[in-house]
Design an enzyme around this catalytic site. Structure first.
Site, short mmCIF file in Angstrom:
data_model
loop_
_atom_site.label_atom_id
_atom_site.label_comp_id
_atom_site.label_asym_id
_atom_site.label_seq_id
_atom_site.Cartn_x
_atom_site.Cartn_y
_atom_site.Cartn_z
CG ASP A 100 -2.11 1.02 1.40
OD1 ASP A 100 -1.56 1.88 0.70
OD2 ASP A 100 -2.69 1.03 1.91
CG ASN B 251 -9.68 13.65 -10.14
OD1 ASN B 251 -9.82 14.73 -10.08
ND2 ASN B 251 -10.22 12.70 -9.25
CG ASP C 36 -6.70 10.90 -5.64
OD1 ASP C 36 -6.29 11.58 -4.88
OD2 ASP C 36 -7.72 11.57 -6.41
CE1 TYR D 143 -9.09 8.91 -14.71
CE2 TYR D 143 -6.96 9.64 -14.82
CZ TYR D 143 -8.18 10.02 -14.39
OH TYR D 143 -8.71 11.24 -14.07
N1 AR6 Z 1 -1.56 1.67 -3.02
C1 AR6 Z 1 -0.93 1.28 -4.16
N2 AR6 Z 1 -1.62 1.12 -5.23
C2 AR6 Z 1 -2.87 1.23 -5.06
C3 AR6 Z 1 -3.69 1.52 -3.98
C4 AR6 Z 1 -2.82 1.84 -2.86
N3 AR6 Z 1 -3.22 2.08 -1.45
N4 AR6 Z 1 -5.03 1.63 -4.15
C5 AR6 Z 1 -4.94 1.47 -5.58
N5 AR6 Z 1 -3.88 1.30 -6.03
P1 AR6 Z 1 -6.31 4.16 -9.51
P2 AR6 Z 1 -5.85 5.47 -12.10
C6 AR6 Z 1 -3.54 0.77 -7.31
O1 AR6 Z 1 -7.82 3.85 -10.08
O2 AR6 Z 1 -6.02 4.45 -12.82
C7 AR6 Z 1 -9.07 7.60 -9.03
O3 AR6 Z 1 -10.54 8.00 -8.48
C8 AR6 Z 1 -4.73 0.17 -8.20
O4 AR6 Z 1 -4.83 -1.12 -8.15
O5 AR6 Z 1 -5.86 4.37 -8.28
O6 AR6 Z 1 -4.84 6.42 -12.45
C9 AR6 Z 1 -8.64 9.31 -9.16
O7 AR6 Z 1 -9.14 10.27 -8.46
C10 AR6 Z 1 -3.91 0.25 -9.77
O8 AR6 Z 1 -3.19 -0.65 -10.10
O9 AR6 Z 1 -5.68 5.22 -10.48
C11 AR6 Z 1 -8.83 9.45 -10.52
O10 AR6 Z 1 -10.01 9.75 -10.68
C12 AR6 Z 1 -3.48 1.67 -9.59
O11 AR6 Z 1 -3.23 1.97 -8.08
C13 AR6 Z 1 -8.73 7.90 -11.11
O12 AR6 Z 1 -8.94 7.14 -9.92
C14 AR6 Z 1 -4.13 2.89 -10.10
O13 AR6 Z 1 -5.20 2.76 -10.07
C15 AR6 Z 1 -7.26 7.60 -11.81
O14 AR6 Z 1 -7.10 6.56 -12.28
#
Ligand code: AR6
Length: 184
Positions: free
Chosen positions: A16, A30, A40, A133
């Site tokens: 994490d 975002n 996020d 995304y």
């Molecule tokens: N630690 C590490 N990785 C994580 C964690 C964590 N605590 N939580 C999730 N991931 P995403 P995006 C991973 O959706 O695709 C948000 O709503 C997850 O499994 O967090 O860039 C923002 O506000 C995945 O592999 O980011 C934007 O609106 C990776 O982090 C949007 O999502 C990225 O998933 C951004 O989307």
């Protein structure tokens, strides 16, 4: 697993990102900078209100219409172990012909550039854009690692550690496979 580029160690682990004890963690934000789901949401929840306060200030002062894709801004780390959070916006996957690869590469290199400018020694990245995304993770991992490698080879950086913190074992395995190819 580990790799090394010059004086900088690259580390891959499952975990994490909000638990990382580094100078700066990168948030896959975002353009609103007002929080969201995924990584996020986790950062804002654990880091507390100070992060959102900084983000609101940044919006007013610098980015009233939102942070453009691939740009980076710095907030406090609030209650996190990390001292700072670098908020960047990855591209939304639209099939691959909308400049997604360049924008994703820039999100990584701009984060490293900011960290270097601030004299940071350690940074942790999540897998930007591969959650909400929708960026295919193998392609995204390849772009991420190539961008980091290029930056570290072309710039004198203060960074001694670049950590990739993958949320699942599957994602870690993919990044490690990509790293084995790129750093072989
Ligand atoms: N630690 C590490 N990785 C994580 C964690 C964590 N605590 N939580 C999730 N991931 P995403 P995006 C991973 O959706 O695709 C948000 O709503 C997850 O499994 O967090 O860039 C923002 O506000 C995945 O592999 O980011 C934007 O609106 C990776 O982090 C949007 O999502 C990225 O998933 C951004 O989307």
């Amino acid at each position: 697993m580990q790799a090394r580029i010059g004086e900088t160690k690259l580390l891959f682990s499952q975990g994490d990102i909000t638990d990382q004890n580094v100078d700066v963690i990168v948030n896959a934000a975002n353009p609103s900078l007002m929080g969201g789901g995924g990584v996020d949401g986790a950062i804002h929840r654990k880091g507390g209100a100070k992060i959102l306060e900084d983000c609101k200030r940044i919006r007013v002062i610098k980015w009233p219409n939102g942070l453009p894709v691939s740009y980076v801004v710095l907030s406090t780390g609030g209650n996190l172990k990390a001292r700072f959070v670098a908020h960047t916006v990855g591209p939304t996957w639209k099939g691959g012909n909308r400049d997604e690869a360049r924008l994703l590469a820039d999100a990584y290199s701009n984060s490293l550039d900011l960290a270097t400018t601030r004299g940071f020694e350690s940074i942790a990245f999540p897998s930007i854009s591969t959650g909400a995304y929708g960026y295919p993770i193998e392609e995204a991992g390849t772009i991420a690692l190539k961008s980091v490698r290029t930056f570290l080879m072309e710039n004198a950086s203060t960074l001694k550690l670049v950590a990739f913190v993958l949320f699942s074992q599957d994602d870690l395995r993919i990044y490690e496979e990509v790293a084995n190819e790129i750093f072989a």
